[in-house]
Design a protein around this motif. Structure first.
Motif, PDB file in Angstrom:
ATOM      1  N   GLY A  15      88.863  40.064  30.771  1.00  0.00           N
ATOM      2  CA  GLY A  15      87.506  40.567  30.554  1.00  0.00           C
ATOM      3  C   GLY A  15      86.513  39.529  31.013  1.00  0.00           C
ATOM      4  N   MET A  16      85.273  39.958  31.122  1.00  0.00           N
ATOM      5  CA  MET A  16      84.222  39.025  31.543  1.00  0.00           C
ATOM      6  C   MET A  16      83.950  38.037  30.410  1.00  0.00           C
ATOM      7  N   SER A  17      83.192  36.997  30.735  1.00  0.00           N
ATOM      8  CA  SER A  17      82.841  36.013  29.715  1.00  0.00           C
ATOM      9  C   SER A  17      82.068  36.676  28.575  1.00  0.00           C
ATOM     10  N   GLY A  18      82.467  36.363  27.348  1.00  0.00           N
ATOM     11  CA  GLY A  18      81.793  36.931  26.184  1.00  0.00           C
ATOM     12  C   GLY A  18      82.301  38.307  25.803  1.00  0.00           C
ATOM     13  N   ALA A  19      83.336  38.793  26.501  1.00  0.00           N
ATOM     14  CA  ALA A  19      83.851  40.127  26.226  1.00  0.00           C
ATOM     15  C   ALA A  19      84.570  40.194  24.873  1.00  0.00           C
ATOM     16  N   GLY A  20      85.049  39.066  24.404  1.00  0.00           N
ATOM     17  CA  GLY A  20      85.740  39.041  23.125  1.00  0.00           C
ATOM     18  C   GLY A  20      87.223  38.719  23.229  1.00  0.00           C
ATOM     19  N   LYS A  21      87.654  38.225  24.383  1.00  0.00           N
ATOM     20  CA  LYS A  21      89.071  37.916  24.581  1.00  0.00           C
ATOM     21  C   LYS A  21      89.575  36.844  23.636  1.00  0.00           C
ATOM     22  N   SER A  22      88.824  35.741  23.577  1.00  0.00           N
ATOM     23  CA  SER A  22      89.265  34.639  22.719  1.00  0.00           C
ATOM     24  C   SER A  22      89.309  35.081  21.270  1.00  0.00           C
ATOM     25  N   THR A  23      88.289  35.799  20.853  1.00  0.00           N
ATOM     26  CA  THR A  23      88.261  36.279  19.477  1.00  0.00           C
ATOM     27  C   THR A  23      89.481  37.148  19.206  1.00  0.00           C
ATOM     28  N   LEU A  24      89.792  38.022  20.140  1.00  0.00           N
ATOM     29  CA  LEU A  24      90.933  38.926  19.958  1.00  0.00           C
ATOM     30  C   LEU A  24      92.232  38.130  19.824  1.00  0.00           C
ATOM     31  N   ASP A  35      95.294  30.973  25.616  1.00  0.00           N
ATOM     32  CA  ASP A  35      93.864  31.287  25.765  1.00  0.00           C
ATOM     33  C   ASP A  35      93.281  30.484  26.921  1.00  0.00           C
ATOM     34  N   GLU A  36      93.101  31.138  28.043  1.00  0.00           N
ATOM     35  CA  GLU A  36      92.528  30.488  29.249  1.00  0.00           C
ATOM     36  C   GLU A  36      93.302  29.212  29.581  1.00  0.00           C
ATOM     37  N   ALA A  37      94.624  29.290  29.499  1.00  0.00           N
ATOM     38  CA  ALA A  37      95.441  28.085  29.642  1.00  0.00           C
ATOM     39  C   ALA A  37      95.369  27.486  31.033  1.00  0.00           C
ATOM     40  N   ILE A  93      74.089  40.683  14.779  1.00  0.00           N
ATOM     41  CA  ILE A  93      75.467  41.043  14.488  1.00  0.00           C
ATOM     42  C   ILE A  93      76.179  41.310  15.813  1.00  0.00           C
ATOM     43  N   VAL A  94      77.310  40.613  16.016  1.00  0.00           N
ATOM     44  CA  VAL A  94      78.080  40.815  17.248  1.00  0.00           C
ATOM     45  C   VAL A  94      79.424  41.427  16.888  1.00  0.00           C
ATOM     46  N   LYS A  95      79.732  42.558  17.496  1.00  0.00           N
ATOM     47  CA  LYS A  95      81.068  43.120  17.342  1.00  0.00           C
ATOM     48  C   LYS A  95      81.928  42.511  18.435  1.00  0.00           C
ATOM     49  N   ALA A  96      82.534  41.378  18.135  1.00  0.00           N
ATOM     50  CA  ALA A  96      83.286  40.654  19.163  1.00  0.00           C
ATOM     51  C   ALA A  96      84.558  41.411  19.529  1.00  0.00           C
ATOM     52  N   VAL A  97      85.175  42.057  18.544  1.00  0.00           N
ATOM     53  CA  VAL A  97      86.315  42.948  18.804  1.00  0.00           C
ATOM     54  C   VAL A  97      85.968  44.280  18.150  1.00  0.00           C
ATOM     55  N   ILE A 123      83.647  41.238  13.375  1.00  0.00           N
ATOM     56  CA  ILE A 123      82.186  41.157  13.489  1.00  0.00           C
ATOM     57  C   ILE A 123      81.734  39.735  13.190  1.00  0.00           C
ATOM     58  N   PHE A 124      80.857  39.223  14.024  1.00  0.00           N
ATOM     59  CA  PHE A 124      80.215  37.931  13.730  1.00  0.00           C
ATOM     60  C   PHE A 124      78.782  38.189  13.318  1.00  0.00           C
ATOM     61  N   LYS A 125      78.421  37.622  12.194  1.00  0.00           N
ATOM     62  CA  LYS A 125      77.018  37.689  11.787  1.00  0.00           C
ATOM     63  C   LYS A 125      76.453  36.283  11.874  1.00  0.00           C
TER      64      LYS A 125
HETATM   65  N1  LIG Z   1      82.162  31.846  15.662  1.00  0.00           N
HETATM   66  C1  LIG Z   1      81.316  32.752  16.208  1.00  0.00           C
HETATM   67  N2  LIG Z   1      80.158  33.058  15.617  1.00  0.00           N
HETATM   68  C2  LIG Z   1      79.313  33.956  16.151  1.00  0.00           C
HETATM   69  N3  LIG Z   1      79.543  34.632  17.278  1.00  0.00           N
HETATM   70  C3  LIG Z   1      80.689  34.380  17.926  1.00  0.00           C
HETATM   71  C4  LIG Z   1      81.636  33.417  17.441  1.00  0.00           C
HETATM   72  N4  LIG Z   1      82.691  33.384  18.287  1.00  0.00           N
HETATM   73  C5  LIG Z   1      82.400  34.253  19.265  1.00  0.00           C
HETATM   74  N5  LIG Z   1      81.216  34.865  19.061  1.00  0.00           N
HETATM   75  C6  LIG Z   1      80.617  35.902  19.914  1.00  0.00           C
HETATM   76  O1  LIG Z   1      81.572  36.912  20.090  1.00  0.00           O
HETATM   77  C7  LIG Z   1      81.554  37.378  21.431  1.00  0.00           C
HETATM   78  C8  LIG Z   1      82.924  37.232  22.048  1.00  0.00           C
HETATM   79  O2  LIG Z   1      83.220  35.856  22.200  1.00  0.00           O
HETATM   80  P1  LIG Z   1      84.589  35.338  22.794  1.00  0.00           P
HETATM   81  O3  LIG Z   1      84.587  33.860  22.720  1.00  0.00           O
HETATM   82  O4  LIG Z   1      85.711  36.051  22.147  1.00  0.00           O
HETATM   83  O5  LIG Z   1      84.482  35.788  24.318  1.00  0.00           O
HETATM   84  P2  LIG Z   1      85.459  35.528  25.530  1.00  0.00           P
HETATM   85  O6  LIG Z   1      85.804  36.842  26.092  1.00  0.00           O
HETATM   86  O7  LIG Z   1      86.579  34.657  25.108  1.00  0.00           O
HETATM   87  O8  LIG Z   1      84.519  34.751  26.539  1.00  0.00           O
HETATM   88  P3  LIG Z   1      84.849  33.537  27.527  1.00  0.00           P
HETATM   89  O9  LIG Z   1      85.520  34.119  28.729  1.00  0.00           O
HETATM   90  O10 LIG Z   1      83.500  32.996  27.846  1.00  0.00           O
HETATM   91  O11 LIG Z   1      85.716  32.563  26.791  1.00  0.00           O
HETATM   92  C9  LIG Z   1      80.462  36.606  22.135  1.00  0.00           C
HETATM   93  O12 LIG Z   1      79.304  37.393  22.138  1.00  0.00           O
HETATM   94  C10 LIG Z   1      80.287  35.379  21.292  1.00  0.00           C
HETATM   95  O13 LIG Z   1      78.974  34.941  21.354  1.00  0.00           O
END
Ligand SMILES: Nc1ncnc2c1ncn2[C@@H]1O[C@H](COP(=O)(O)OP(=O)(O)OP(=O)(O)O)[C@@H](O)[C@H]1O
Ligand SMILES: [Mg+2]
Lengths: 217, 343
Positions: free
Chosen positions: B44-53, B171-173, B23-27, B16-18
């Motif tokens: 996943g689409m942009s912002g789906a949470g892939k990078s966070t995962l 990650d998006e290499a 509050i964003v549940k990124a994963v 969770i990102f606050k």
């Molecule tokens: N450090 C952070 N603080 C707050 N919110 C974050 C942070 N990192 C990511 N998020 C949020 O978490 C969600 C997932 O982000 P993430 O970067 O994992 O997406 P992604 O799938 O990798 O997107 P992209 O394809 O654009 O790289 C998004 O809504 C993003 O705004």
């Protein structure tokens, strides 16, 4: 110009260089780690700590915001405590160093801030410790910027050393003041100023050249 | 996946990102296993949470809930020192390469070895060996600024391989590279996976990348694992909305045909049946004709796959004849709706 004055100027050049170089070196010995700490304790950075960063930043700002001439006077007791005197070349090194430390620290911090967060992330992902990140990633990556910062700092400290001359320090600043101002010897004033300009120019150009030589991208 | 040994096991992972009040549940409650030796894709689409995962997989991101087991170790339970040690087994490459610009290619590659205290001679020999693997040995003394994007990513891969890691996170290499260079890098990753038996985890937003190299794929939608399985299965029969959105070519409203009342279907054929002239057979067998809106073939997991979007005539009776024909030849078919394509 009489031979005495020429001799005086030559001695002045050496004193000025000595003050500048020694103060810069000591200022870097303290200011470099200080600047590194400022950078890495920034909230969100590798050793992010709001409190430590806040205190370090506050101290640096306080010393930086005091005009150097005031700092000189203010530090007289401290200078006397360390060097046993408050006049002359050696005595000038104390306030010069104290004045330069926060300037160096902020310059180092600014240079290190140029590092891309991606590189720090790559370093972290390799299992590097904060110390290793600083030594093996931040400093090498920011070296050109650190060097050009050093050239600017040394010119600033040189300018300060001339000011230190006003309150009993030696060097070209004192000569300019004593002969050019109190005794109305315009020619001495001009010559010393010219020499100061040349020295600053040499440091600055040297620094730029060195920066260019090290920079790979 | 020959031995099916689990390398990563994620159990109900939540991040969770606050930021301020939002509050964003990124994963969001992701559970999955990644096996040794496979190439696993996360799309996943942009912002789906892939990078966070993917960043939770080496604890660049701390998780709020759940467990991540790597090679029998619970990542969250590791001390700082143990974590640093474990990270040396988890290599990572990035979209923007993250090379040191002030160091030579070789110096970049040997950096992880330097951190590990490997003597100069040995680490440089190993560094050259890694540069051979990625085909860049002749650039050892160059600086990154003198390299193309694809070459920089090769250097990053060499650097990642230097420590003989157990897994490579990407990650998006390839996202900063053009299609041709992307293909080269993907081929390299595939080669490394085969030859070094290295597990590779690939994050991307491009289905083409997944199709090209991945064995299995997880589809992430708004932080949740929407679908998980073999790439060829999911490609042939996407179930989730997120999967369909990524796999089906977008049907836009501005095609020359008036599509009201008509129905569109996606037909998928594998390497075998695509050789058969399905559409001309349809005409021969039933006398009916379909309108081909889009058609393409691509290689999925090494098998030639194709998909076609066809538009059926208005009349229900004629539609039934055509659909029955496709069913009779065991064609994978799926109805697609224009509305589903628009966000
Ligand atoms: N450090 C952070 N603080 C707050 N919110 C974050 C942070 N990192 C990511 N998020 C949020 O978490 C969600 C997932 O982000 P993430 O970067 O994992 O997406 P992604 O799938 O990798 O997107 P992209 O394809 O654009 O790289 C998004 O809504 C993003 O705004
Ligand atoms: Mg991302």
């Amino acid at each position: 110009m009489s031979k005495e004055i020429v001799d005086l100027i030559v001695t002045g050049i050496f004193q000025t260089l000595l003050m500048t170089v020694i103060s810069t070196v000591i200022a870097y010995i303290i200011g470099l780690p200080y600047g590194i700490l400022l950078k890495i304790t920034t909230p969100g950075d590798i050793l992010g700590n709001r409190v430590v960063h806040g205190i370090l930043g506050f101290i640096a700002n306080v010393f930086r915001s005091i005009p150097f001439l005031i700092l000189l006077v203010f530090l007289i007791p401290f200078t006397r405590m360390i060097t046993g005197t408050s006049i002359g070349t050696t005595a000038s090194i104390v306030p010069l160093t104290v004045g330069a430390i926060p300037i160096v620290a902020r310059m180092v911090e600014a240079s290190l801030n140029e590092i891309s967060p991606g590189i720090v992330e790559a370093a972290t992902s390799m299992g590097a410790s904060p110390f290793e990140i600083v030594i093996h990633f931040m400093i090498p990556e920011c070296l050109p910027s650190l060097l050009s910062g050093a050239a600017i700092n040394i010119a600033t400290i040189l300018g300060y050393s001339a000011m230190a001359g006003c309150i009993g320090g030696g060097g070209l600043g004192a000569i300019a003041l004593n002969y050019g101002y109190y005794r109305y010897q315009q020619d001495v004033l001009w010559v010393t100023v010219l020499i100061l300009i040349i020295i600053v120019e040499i440091f600055q150009e040297g620094g730029t050249l060195l920066t260019k030589k090290t920079r790979k991208a | 996946m020959a031995d099916e040994k689990v390398l990563y096991s994620l159990k109900n992972v939540t991040k969770i990102f606050k930021s301020g009040k939002s509050i964003v549940k990124a994963v969001d409650d992701v559970s999955l296993s990644i096996y040794e030796g496979e190439i696993f894709g996360i799309i996943g689409m942009s912002g789906a949470g892939k990078s966070t995962l993917v960043r939770t997989l080496n604890r660049l991101e701390e998780i709020n809930d759940g467990e991540i087991w790597f090679d029998g170790k619970n990542l969250s339970g590791l001390s700082t020192k143990e974590l640093r040690q474990t990270r040396k087994e988890i290599a990572m490459i990035f979209q923007h390469f993250n090379l040191l610009t002030q160091k030579t290619v070789l110096a970049n590659v040997v950096l992880p070895l330097k951190l590990a205290g490997v003597p100069k001679k040995i680490r440089e020999a190993k560094g050259m060996e890694m540069l051979e693997v990625v085909g860049l040995a002749e650039k050892a003394k160059a600086y990154p600024a003198q390299l193309s994007g694809g070459q920089k990513q090769r250097v990053a891969i060499a650097r990642a391989l230097a420590m003989s890691p157990k897994v490579l996170l990407c990650d998006e290499a390839t996202s900063a590279l053009d299609p041709k260079i992307t293909e080269e890098i993907l081929n390299l990753l595939k080669k490394i996976n085969k030859e070094l038996k290295l597990t590779v985890i690939i994050i991307t937003h491009e289905m083409a990348v997944i199709e090209k190299v991945c064995d299995r794929v997880g589809i992430i939608d708004a932080g949740k694992l929407a679908e998980l399985g073999d790439v060829k299965d999911i490609f042939a029969k996407p179930e989730s909305k997120a999967a369909k959105r990524l796999i089906l070519p977008a049907i836009t409203g501005d095609n020359p045909f008036d599509r009201t009342d008509k129905r569109c279907f996606r037909i998928v054929f594998d390497g075998f049946s695509s050789k058969e002239p399905v559409i001309s057979n349809l005409v021969k067998e039933t006398g009916e004709m379909v309108n081909i809106l889009s058609a393409n073939t691509r290689s999925v997991g090494g098998v030639g796959y194709g998909q076609m979007i066809v538009e059926l005539p208005k009349e229900e009776a004629r539609q039934k004849v055509i659909l029955d024909y496709f069913k009779s030849i065991n064609m994978e078919i799926m109805e697609v709706f224009e509305t589903e394509e628009s966000e």
